[in-house]
Design an enzyme around this catalytic site. Structure first.
Site, PDB file in Angstrom:
ATOM      1  N   THR A   1      -3.822  38.602  25.937  1.00 45.09           N
ATOM      2  CA  THR A   1      -4.034  38.462  27.380  1.00 45.09           C
ATOM      3  C   THR A   1      -5.334  37.698  27.576  1.00 45.09           C
ATOM      4  O   THR A   1      -6.255  37.815  26.769  1.00 45.09           O
ATOM      5  CB  THR A   1      -4.178  39.828  28.077  1.00 45.09           C
ATOM      6  OG1 THR A   1      -5.293  40.490  27.505  1.00 45.09           O
ATOM      7  CG2 THR A   1      -2.950  40.665  27.902  1.00 45.09           C
TER       8      THR A   1
ATOM      9  N   LYS B   1     -13.456  46.159  49.516  1.00 47.27           N
ATOM     10  CA  LYS B   1     -13.626  47.514  50.055  1.00 47.27           C
ATOM     11  C   LYS B   1     -14.537  47.458  51.266  1.00 47.27           C
ATOM     12  O   LYS B   1     -15.730  47.302  51.144  1.00 47.27           O
ATOM     13  CB  LYS B   1     -14.172  48.431  48.969  1.00 47.27           C
ATOM     14  CG  LYS B   1     -13.195  48.516  47.812  1.00 47.27           C
ATOM     15  CD  LYS B   1     -13.653  49.378  46.672  1.00 47.27           C
ATOM     16  CE  LYS B   1     -12.630  49.324  45.550  1.00 47.27           C
ATOM     17  NZ  LYS B   1     -12.748  48.149  44.680  1.00 47.27           N
TER      18      LYS B   1
ATOM     19  N   TRP C   1      -9.297  49.252  52.324  1.00 48.15           N
ATOM     20  CA  TRP C   1      -9.095  48.111  51.438  1.00 48.15           C
ATOM     21  C   TRP C   1      -8.532  46.916  52.190  1.00 48.15           C
ATOM     22  O   TRP C   1      -7.615  47.049  52.992  1.00 48.15           O
ATOM     23  CB  TRP C   1      -8.117  48.472  50.307  1.00 48.15           C
ATOM     24  CG  TRP C   1      -8.693  49.414  49.296  1.00 48.15           C
ATOM     25  CD1 TRP C   1      -9.964  49.928  49.273  1.00 48.15           C
ATOM     26  CD2 TRP C   1      -8.022  49.958  48.154  1.00 48.15           C
ATOM     27  NE1 TRP C   1     -10.122  50.762  48.196  1.00 48.15           N
ATOM     28  CE2 TRP C   1      -8.950  50.800  47.494  1.00 48.15           C
ATOM     29  CE3 TRP C   1      -6.741  49.816  47.631  1.00 48.15           C
ATOM     30  CZ2 TRP C   1      -8.625  51.492  46.326  1.00 48.15           C
ATOM     31  CZ3 TRP C   1      -6.410  50.499  46.474  1.00 48.15           C
ATOM     32  CH2 TRP C   1      -7.353  51.329  45.828  1.00 48.15           C
TER      33      TRP C   1
HETATM   34  P1  AMP Z   1      -0.618  37.776  32.857  1.00 47.26           P
HETATM   35  O1  AMP Z   1      -0.592  38.873  31.889  1.00 47.26           O
HETATM   36  O2  AMP Z   1      -1.588  36.711  32.519  1.00 47.26           O
HETATM   37  O3  AMP Z   1       0.751  37.253  33.112  1.00 47.26           O
HETATM   38  O4  AMP Z   1      -1.166  38.371  34.233  1.00 47.26           O
HETATM   39  C1  AMP Z   1      -0.529  39.445  34.858  1.00 47.26           C
HETATM   40  C2  AMP Z   1      -1.126  39.646  36.219  1.00 47.26           C
HETATM   41  O5  AMP Z   1      -0.871  38.513  37.052  1.00 47.26           O
HETATM   42  C3  AMP Z   1      -0.530  40.801  36.990  1.00 47.26           C
HETATM   43  O6  AMP Z   1      -1.074  42.041  36.612  1.00 47.26           O
HETATM   44  C4  AMP Z   1      -0.862  40.421  38.425  1.00 47.26           C
HETATM   45  O7  AMP Z   1      -2.191  40.747  38.766  1.00 47.26           O
HETATM   46  C5  AMP Z   1      -0.738  38.916  38.398  1.00 47.26           C
HETATM   47  N1  AMP Z   1       0.571  38.510  38.898  1.00 47.26           N
HETATM   48  C6  AMP Z   1       1.670  38.195  38.200  1.00 47.26           C
HETATM   49  N2  AMP Z   1       2.684  37.845  39.015  1.00 47.26           N
HETATM   50  C7  AMP Z   1       2.217  37.966  40.280  1.00 47.26           C
HETATM   51  C8  AMP Z   1       2.777  37.760  41.580  1.00 47.26           C
HETATM   52  N3  AMP Z   1       4.033  37.347  41.761  1.00 47.26           N
HETATM   53  N4  AMP Z   1       1.986  38.004  42.644  1.00 47.26           N
HETATM   54  C9  AMP Z   1       0.706  38.416  42.499  1.00 47.26           C
HETATM   55  N5  AMP Z   1       0.127  38.617  41.306  1.00 47.26           N
HETATM   56  C10 AMP Z   1       0.860  38.390  40.206  1.00 47.26           C
END
Ligand code: AMP
Length: 546
Positions: free
Chosen positions: A185, A439, A444
């Site tokens: 990640t 906040k 929120w």
């Molecule tokens: P990653 O592991 O890099 O794919 O990141 C995952 C994170 O991206 C999630 O926990 C969300 O915070 C954000 N994320 C993924 N898809 C969406 C979406 N459709 N809308 C808003 N945030 C998203």
């Protein structure tokens, strides 16, 4: 009583075997790094994956060894997906957009034995290579004609390696919980952490991707994953496409609007998937040149929230259905997708939009719940929002080598770090990342909602909202905007546009204009850098409160 069913392990090799046998004429079309479009079928992809497995064996790669890639979406990358995992080794897809020292960190942490690289990333790897402690050699994903001098130690040519091998290879059979691939990640804090997928979780996730109510991938589709194969396995499409025999179109390094449009048009792409920034480029290109999308049926938007204005443009102007999707690397990645239930699909478009802007509804196999700060369950009423927790067979139960410690609670739930609402129909809407939510006076404010609203203004190219310390309210929103080229839109005009569309107390306390908003390696707005950039920023409302 134990069932009388065959205990056949769910292995990734079975996906490419199925495609080669039953979808032998389905094509894989790739824009290559070398330039030309490359075209072949699943039969050749399978044969070359087997050659690669033989080559890896000859190089001394064994079950469980990590083999890394630094590569764009293309046919050779696909062969490596199947060759490496198929033989029982672990495919480690490295995100080339990470900083060189992060790449060195994760390659050493993963203990990669070999690294396969596209020509594009050879200079980057040459810089990183002296810090790599476990790598035995590098395979450059090209042919002899395109090989050039490199300082990489033990550099091999991919095509030469394959040419020396036979495609006679029987995929080994092993436990389906064997690790198949590894993806770090991007890690907003601390070092990146590795998510280690299983053959079983990957195959189960692929079934889900193909479900009509998820992404509905089928043999009738031509799918273009713009989402990179180094980002959560191209959202599972690199596995789901062979599972159903869909034609695959791989964009290589060219993600600009014109190049993507050309592939979509010439290859008659029916379905695509990517982050909002990519779609902004495609839409801008099409608008400028008066282009249409006659073949495209649907597009998946995820990774960040899909702004309402983007959903409307795709659906109204181009007749392309948007599937808004949410997931994370830790979830293989799919958790929710926005295929409409029939009762909502019958609603007028404006009313459907209310559901389309949500991140979709829960995919079978994934359990979702929301909790408050004290761990109490919150109602699924579409209003209450809290920490989003997930559980399921394609969700991680801990990071590679135990980094980050215990990540599940006593009941096996994983905290996504997102704050969301859930409703009784299974629809989920992200309010924010828990670290980004503003906040204000004990309540929120969703930075995502404000950003989505602001980008709906015709003069706004991109928007980000961060919380700024405030003497009275704790934090108040600052709206940071990149204007469209040639625009001199003012703060007042932006605020006027937003007024009445959100609660009064959500209105940003200030608007500031920048040339560029920083992004992470996976294309998300980098709020940490923004917060650093605006550290000590004084809001115009602060004085009055003091
Ligand atoms: P990653 O592991 O890099 O794919 O990141 C995952 C994170 O991206 C999630 O926990 C969300 O915070 C954000 N994320 C993924 N898809 C969406 C979406 N459709 N809308 C808003 N945030 C998203």
């Amino acid at each position: 009583m134990r069932a009388l069913m065959q205990d056949k392990p769910l292995l990734i090799s079975s996906l490419i075997d199925f495609a080669a046998q039953y979808h032998s004429d389905s094509e894989i079309v790739s824009r290559t790094v070398e330039g030309p479009i490359h075209r072949y079928t699943y039969v050749e992809a399978q044969a070359r994956s087997k050659r690669l497995a033989n080559a890896l064996q000859r190089l001394g790669v064994e079950l469980g060894d990590r083999v890394a890639t630094l590569a764009w979406n293309g046919y050779r990358h696909l062969e490596i997906y199947y060759g490496v995992s198929g033989m029982g080794a672990v495919l480690h897809t490295i995100n080339p957009r990470l900083f060189p020292d992060q790449i060195a960190y994760i390659a050493n942490h993963a203990e990669d034995k070999y690294i396969f690289t596209d020509l594009t990333f050879v200079p980057l790897l040459e810089k990183v290579a002296p810090s790599l402690t476990t790598v035995k050699g590098y395979v450059i994903m090209t042919d002899e004609a395109h090989m050039h001098e490199t300082t990489l130690p033990n550099a091999l040519c991919y095509e030469t390696l394959l040419a020396a091998e036979s495609d006679d290879y029987d995929w080994p059979q092993f436990d389906e919980m064997t690790a198949s691939s590894l993806c770090y990640t991007s890690g907003t804090t601390g070092n990146p952490k590795g998510v280690l997928y299983a053959h079983r979780s990957t195959v189960l996730h692929s079934f889900a991707v193909c479900m009509q109510d998820v992404l509905g991938l089928s043999s009738r589709d031509t799918v273009l994953p713009v989402v990179p194969m180094f980002h959560a396995n191209a959202w599972g499409l690199a596995y789901a496409a062979p599972m159903c025999g869909a034609k695959l179109v791989m964009p290589g390094a060219a993600m600009d609007g014109e190049s993507i449009y050309q592939l979509v048009d010439e290859e008659k792409v029916t379905m695509s998937a990517g982050v909002p920034t990519v779609w902004l480029m495609l839409l801008a290109h099409m608008q400028e040149h008066g282009k249409k999308l006659p073949h495209m049926d649907r597009t998946v938007i995820g990774g960040s929230a899909a702004p309402q204005s983007m959903i409307e443009t795709f659906e109204r102007d181009y007749d392309v259905t948007v599937i808004h999707a949410w997931g994370m690397t830790e979830m293989s990645p799919l958790g929710t997708t926005g295929v409409m239930k029939s009762k909502f699909a019958e609603l007028p478009f404006d009313e459907q939009l209310e559901y389309k802007v949500k991140q979709g509804r829960v995919v079978y196999g994934v359990e979702l719940k929301i909790i408050d700060d004290d761990g109490n369950d919150l109602p699924h009423d579409g209003v209450a929002f809290g920490h989003l927790m997930v559980r399921g067979p394609w969700i991680t139960n801990g990071y590679f080598k135990g980094e980050g410690g215990e990540v599940l609670d006593a009941d096996g739930w994983f905290d996504t770090g997102d704050v969301a609402t859930l409703d009784g129909e299974g629809y989920m809407q992200i309010t924010d990342r828990s670290k980004d939510v503003i906040k204000s006076g004990g309540e929120w404010i969703s930075s995502i909602d404000l950003e989505n609203l602001a980008v709906g203004h015709p003069d706004v190219a991109e928007a980000a909202v961060i919380g700024i310390a405030h003497p009275k309210w704790d934090e108040r929103p600052l709206l940071v905007i990149v204007r469209n080229p040639g625009s001199d839109v003012t703060k007042d005009a932006i605020l006027q546009y937003m007024e009445g569309k959100i609660a009064k107390w959500w209105m940003p306390d200030d608007v500031t204009f920048v040339d560029e908003i920083p992004h992470t390696a996976t294309g998300k707005i980098q709020k940490i850098s923004l917060r650093e950039q605006f550290a000590g920023y004084k809001l115009p409302t602060a004085d009055a409160a003091e």
